[in-house]
Design a protein around this motif. Structure first.
Motif, PDB file in Angstrom:
ATOM      1  N   THR A   1      -3.690   2.887   4.695  1.00  0.00           N
ATOM      2  CA  THR A   1      -3.502   4.035   3.805  1.00  0.00           C
ATOM      3  C   THR A   1      -2.902   3.584   2.479  1.00  0.00           C
ATOM      4  OG1 THR A   1      -3.197   5.534   5.677  1.00  0.00           O
ATOM      5  CG2 THR A   1      -2.411   6.287   3.528  1.00  0.00           C
ATOM      6  N   LEU A   2      -3.598   3.900   1.405  1.00  0.00           N
ATOM      7  CA  LEU A   2      -3.084   3.631   0.059  1.00  0.00           C
ATOM      8  C   LEU A   2      -2.345   4.894  -0.407  1.00  0.00           C
ATOM      9  CD1 LEU A   2      -6.214   1.961  -1.611  1.00  0.00           C
ATOM     10  CD2 LEU A   2      -4.535   0.964  -0.051  1.00  0.00           C
TER      11      LEU A   2
ATOM     12  N   PRO B   1       0.793  -1.240   0.000  1.00  0.00           N
ATOM     13  CA  PRO B   1       0.000   0.000   0.000  1.00  0.00           C
ATOM     14  C   PRO B   1       0.822   1.286   0.000  1.00  0.00           C
ATOM     15  CG  PRO B   1      -0.147  -1.135   2.124  1.00  0.00           C
ATOM     16  CD  PRO B   1       0.514  -2.085   1.180  1.00  0.00           C
ATOM     17  N   SER B   2       2.090   1.216   0.379  1.00  0.00           N
ATOM     18  CA  SER B   2       2.914   2.435   0.381  1.00  0.00           C
ATOM     19  C   SER B   2       3.578   2.674  -0.961  1.00  0.00           C
ATOM     20  CB  SER B   2       3.985   2.339   1.473  1.00  0.00           C
ATOM     21  OG  SER B   2       4.881   1.270   1.212  1.00  0.00           O
ATOM     22  N   GLN B   3       3.379   1.752  -1.928  1.00  0.00           N
ATOM     23  CA  GLN B   3       4.066   1.866  -3.223  1.00  0.00           C
ATOM     24  C   GLN B   3       3.093   1.621  -4.373  1.00  0.00           C
ATOM     25  OE1 GLN B   3       7.216  -0.991  -2.897  1.00  0.00           O
ATOM     26  NE2 GLN B   3       8.505   0.336  -1.645  1.00  0.00           N
TER      27      GLN B   3
ATOM     28  N   ILE C   1     -10.003  -2.044  -6.955  1.00  0.00           N
ATOM     29  CA  ILE C   1     -10.265  -0.636  -7.256  1.00  0.00           C
ATOM     30  C   ILE C   1      -9.101  -0.095  -8.072  1.00  0.00           C
ATOM     31  CG2 ILE C   1     -11.634  -0.280  -5.158  1.00  0.00           C
ATOM     32  CD1 ILE C   1      -9.229   1.229  -3.985  1.00  0.00           C
ATOM     33  N   THR C   2      -9.342   1.016  -8.752  1.00  0.00           N
ATOM     34  CA  THR C   2      -8.282   1.709  -9.483  1.00  0.00           C
ATOM     35  C   THR C   2      -7.801   2.878  -8.644  1.00  0.00           C
ATOM     36  OG1 THR C   2      -9.237   1.084 -11.613  1.00  0.00           O
ATOM     37  CG2 THR C   2      -7.687   2.922 -11.601  1.00  0.00           C
ATOM     38  N   ALA C   3      -6.509   2.889  -8.344  1.00  0.00           N
ATOM     39  CA  ALA C   3      -5.947   3.920  -7.464  1.00  0.00           C
ATOM     40  C   ALA C   3      -5.759   5.225  -8.238  1.00  0.00           C
ATOM     41  CB  ALA C   3      -4.615   3.453  -6.894  1.00  0.00           C
ATOM     42  N   GLU C   4      -6.439   6.261  -7.793  1.00  0.00           N
ATOM     43  CA  GLU C   4      -6.314   7.575  -8.430  1.00  0.00           C
ATOM     44  C   GLU C   4      -5.665   8.594  -7.509  1.00  0.00           C
ATOM     45  OE1 GLU C   4      -6.790   8.015 -11.458  1.00  0.00           O
ATOM     46  OE2 GLU C   4      -7.924   6.228 -12.020  1.00  0.00           O
ATOM     47  N   PHE C   5      -5.792   8.395  -6.209  1.00  0.00           N
ATOM     48  CA  PHE C   5      -5.221   9.349  -5.249  1.00  0.00           C
ATOM     49  C   PHE C   5      -5.034   8.631  -3.920  1.00  0.00           C
ATOM     50  CE2 PHE C   5      -9.806   9.873  -5.848  1.00  0.00           C
ATOM     51  CZ  PHE C   5     -10.281   9.521  -4.595  1.00  0.00           C
ATOM     52  N   THR C   6      -4.255   9.245  -3.040  1.00  0.00           N
ATOM     53  CA  THR C   6      -4.000   8.670  -1.723  1.00  0.00           C
ATOM     54  C   THR C   6      -5.279   8.706  -0.886  1.00  0.00           C
ATOM     55  OG1 THR C   6      -1.665   9.289  -1.781  1.00  0.00           O
ATOM     56  CG2 THR C   6      -2.650   8.937   0.388  1.00  0.00           C
ATOM     57  N   GLN C   7      -5.600   7.588  -0.233  1.00  0.00           N
ATOM     58  CA  GLN C   7      -6.820   7.515   0.578  1.00  0.00           C
ATOM     59  C   GLN C   7      -6.681   6.382   1.593  1.00  0.00           C
ATOM     60  OE1 GLN C   7     -10.178   6.284  -1.913  1.00  0.00           O
ATOM     61  NE2 GLN C   7      -8.732   5.407  -3.364  1.00  0.00           N
ATOM     62  N   GLU C   8      -7.604   6.384   2.573  1.00  0.00           N
ATOM     63  CA  GLU C   8      -7.609   5.348   3.603  1.00  0.00           C
ATOM     64  C   GLU C   8      -8.776   4.399   3.359  1.00  0.00           C
ATOM     65  OE1 GLU C   8      -7.722   7.552   7.236  1.00  0.00           O
ATOM     66  OE2 GLU C   8      -5.538   7.716   7.338  1.00  0.00           O
TER      67      GLU C   8
END
Length: 398
Positions: free
Chosen positions: A169-170, A103-105, A143-150
């Motif tokens: 935290t992604l 999740p940090s990368q 999901i498709t990661a578009e921005f940092t979120q929890e």
């Protein structure tokens, strides 16, 4: 109760798993019998239930044994085997959320897999990521990661829900971007350095691709020395996984052009004449060159003009001349032209043909004028002489 010779035996199934039931949870009992038109009967502990439907719901308060059967008119099936509903006295479980990749990368636009692990089965899963809410029967959700979120997850089955998982935290970074130095359009023989910018992520393994084919793994920089035309193509880099290719950069490699030096006049050169040297560069996409002029291997002039003019040439101008070009706002340069030797003839420059023609034209014009003047003068002289003779004759008669 009557039983026919081939009386069926009921089969009781329980949902959720009867060995993992929580106090207060709704349990669904299903009594399966071949055929239709049955009236179903359930026994759980000391309680007895009847229904026209093959499914029946009870609220689990304690551990007990259940069984079922069906009757159709005066004929009844055999009782099913007993099923023990084991009711847990512990608290409801807590969900555990795991994320793939790390999740940090996570890279922007990358597909992220969320897995919600809860003790037992038959859960309906719920995920919360930022202000979005998702529900699924499957424990895995993408999901498709578009921005940092929890993100966090939980599960429910019937009236019982698990505790929410801890938040994860992604951390989303931009996809790796390739930069090229000195520039993306070069000539053969140049050295090019490609850099993979992975943003805030560190310690990642870098993969290099050319025209979508992996060519190597290693450092964040890749150096191409003495490049050839075949080194041209679309370069990109990725980290960790093949699906994380970043933005591409197109490297164009062309054959290094060779300058051609022309001299005007190209025949005999006389002292005092004007000589023009022209540096031609063909087959190139460069729009602006700085031209370098050399005489006897020493630089004598740099200009954006492709012409170098020597006015009133003398012995000091004789020698071997060459030229080359370097891109005005770039790093590309040409091969140096072949040398051209400038020599002088022994005498001064002859009178220009144009000057001779002007002189002849003047003399012809002057001669014509002189001839006309002579003719007019002769005519005037004769007229005057005739006039004198007439006058003399008139006096003699008197």
């Amino acid at each position: 109760e009557k039983h026919a010779p081939e009386t069926p035996k009921a089969v009781l199934t329980v949902q959720p798993e009867p060995s993992q039931i929580f106090r207060g949870e709704t349990v669904t009992l299903t009594c399966d019998l071949q055929g239709e038109g049955w009236t179903y009967r359930w026994k759980c502990g000391d309680r007895d239930y009847t229904s026209k439907d093959k499914e029946f719901n009870i609220t689990a308060e304690f551990t007990q044994k259940c069984m079922c059967k069906g009757c159709r008119g005066s004929v009844c099936s055999y009782w099913s085997d007993e099923v023990t509903l084991t009711v847990s006295v512990t608290e409801t479980p807590k969900a555990v959320l795991t994320v793939q990749p790390e999740p940090s990368q996570i890279l922007r636009g990358e597909t992220v897999t969320l897995t919600c692990d809860i003790q037992g089965e038959w859960w309906t899963y719920r995920w919360q990521c930022g202000d979005r809410d998702y529900t699924s029967k499957e424990k895995e959700f993408k999901i498709t990661a578009e921005f940092t979120q929890e993100c966090m997850c939980s599960g429910c089955r019937g009236s019982v829900c698990s505790d929410w998982s801890d938040e994860v935290t992604l951390t989303v970074s931009d996809k790796p971007r390739v930069t090229v130095k000195p520039q993306s359009s070069v000539f053969t023989g140049d050295t090019v350095t490609l850099s993979c910018d992975v943003g805030r992520s560190t310690g990642l393994r870098i993969f290099w691709y050319k025209d979508f084919q992996r060519i190597k793994s290693g450092d964040e920089t890749k150096t191409l020395r003495d490049v050839r035309v075949s080194d041209g193509g679309k370069y990109s880099c990725g980290v960790l996984r093949d699906t994380t290719l970043g933005h591409r950069v197109t490297l164009t490699v062309r054959e290094r052009p060779k300058a051609v030096l022309r001299v005007q006049p190209d025949g005999r050169v006389f002292r005092g004449e004007t000589v023009t040297l022209t540096c031609d560069i063909q087959e190139s996409d460069v729009t602006s060159w700085n031209y370098t002029w050399n005489k006897d291997d020493s630089e004598i002039h740099v200009s954006q003009s492709q012409e170098y003019r020597i006015s009133s040439v003398s012995e000091s101008h004789t020698g071997n001349y060459s030229c080359s070009g370097r891109e005005t706002r770039g790093s590309r340069y040409t091969h140096t032209s072949d040398e051209v030797t400038l020599t002088l003839s022994g005498s001064d420059a002859p009178l220009p043909v144009l000057s001779v023609l002007k002189l002849l034209s003047f003399l012809v014009a002057a001669s014509t004028y002189l001839l006309v003047s002579v003719i007019i003068g002769v005519k005037c002289y004769r007229a005057h002489a005739q006039s004198d003779e007439i006058n003399q004759y008139a006096v003699a008669e008197e």
